[in-house]
Design a protein around this motif. Structure first.
Motif, PDB file in Angstrom:
ATOM      1  N   LEU A 177       0.825  -1.211   0.000  1.00 37.66           N
ATOM      2  CA  LEU A 177       0.000   0.000   0.000  1.00 37.66           C
ATOM      3  C   LEU A 177       0.859   1.260   0.000  1.00 37.66           C
ATOM      4  O   LEU A 177       0.507   2.272  -0.610  1.00 37.66           O
ATOM      5  CB  LEU A 177      -0.928  -0.013   1.213  1.00 37.66           C
ATOM      6  N   ARG A 181       0.413   4.518  -2.447  1.00 40.66           N
ATOM      7  CA  ARG A 181       0.181   5.892  -1.960  1.00 40.66           C
ATOM      8  C   ARG A 181       1.234   6.847  -2.499  1.00 40.66           C
ATOM      9  O   ARG A 181       0.923   7.979  -2.878  1.00 40.66           O
ATOM     10  CB  ARG A 181       0.192   5.918  -0.429  1.00 40.66           C
ATOM     11  N   THR A 187      -5.593   4.352  -1.027  1.00 38.90           N
ATOM     12  CA  THR A 187      -5.359   2.977  -0.591  1.00 38.90           C
ATOM     13  C   THR A 187      -6.276   2.577   0.557  1.00 38.90           C
ATOM     14  O   THR A 187      -6.691   3.425   1.356  1.00 38.90           O
ATOM     15  CB  THR A 187      -3.899   2.767  -0.146  1.00 38.90           C
TER      16      THR A 187
END
Length: 208
Positions: A177, A181, A187
């Protein structure tokens, strides 16, 4: 910027979590909790498997040796069989169909591997039906890149023809994630299907 696509990891998101299967295996063989992930995170045979650089037989030998060097007898073949039992989560499949019906793009972005086993006709049909849920389906073992390498995310965005800010990405692993980002995606960290779909509903404005 309007969200145009929902991107899903598979294991731990659309399917039951392989991390849970690994934890059960560690307990069953008396290995230290978390040893598999620690060894896998060291740039080991696990990464080579997911990039398609090792076949399954080569991986099993190499990963057993790596775990043994770390002080654990892991029996990788049995562990991979446990992981293979992780099935799809019906609520996630229903949500993917709903999102697509509402006109958004849906895609899969997964670190995976080829198991080397031939599929029967029924398995091939089920696999084709599953893949047909997605507008794009990117597998690490096919493209030779694995999350969190930013290039695999960029590859998928290119296939979809969208900017990072037009995508929401769901994964159960924080480091995957983080890259998304940094690229500009929204996310969602998946803890449970219910939590994830609630968060996704708020992002895309569709009740799931």
């Amino acid at each position: 910027m309007k969200i145009r696509a929902a991107i899903f990891d598979l294991g731990g998101v659309v399917f039951d979590s392989p991390l849970h299967a690994i934890a059960r295996h560690e307990a069953a063989v008396g290995a230290p909790a978390g040893i598999v992930n620690r060894v896998a995170a060291q740039g080991s045979a696990w990464g080579q498997l997911e990039r398609g650089e090792l076949c399954m037989e080569e991986f099993l030998r190499a990963f057993d040796a790596e775990c043994r060097a770390a002080g654990a007898e892991i029996r990788a073949a049995e562990m991979m069989a446990r992981i293979a039992e992780c099935g799809p989560r019906p609520r996630m499949l229903e949500a993917i169909r709903r999102i697509r019906a509402e006109g958004l793009l849906v895609a899969a972005l997964t670190n995976n591997w080829a198991n080397g086993e031939p599929q029967g006709a029924a398995e091939e049909a089920a696999d084709a039906e599953f893949r047909g849920l997605f507008h794009a389906f990117v597998e690490s073992s096919v493209v030779g890149l694995r999350k969190p390498d930013p290039r695999i995310y960029q590859h998928l965005l290119g296939l979809l023809g969208i900017a990072p800010g037009e995508a929401v990405f769901l994964d159960d692993i924080g480091r995957n994630l983080k890259t998304a980002r940094q690229l500009g995606m929204i996310t969602i960290k998946v803890e449970t299907p219910e939590q994830a779909l609630g968060d996704l509903s708020r992002v895309i404005g569709i009740a799931l």
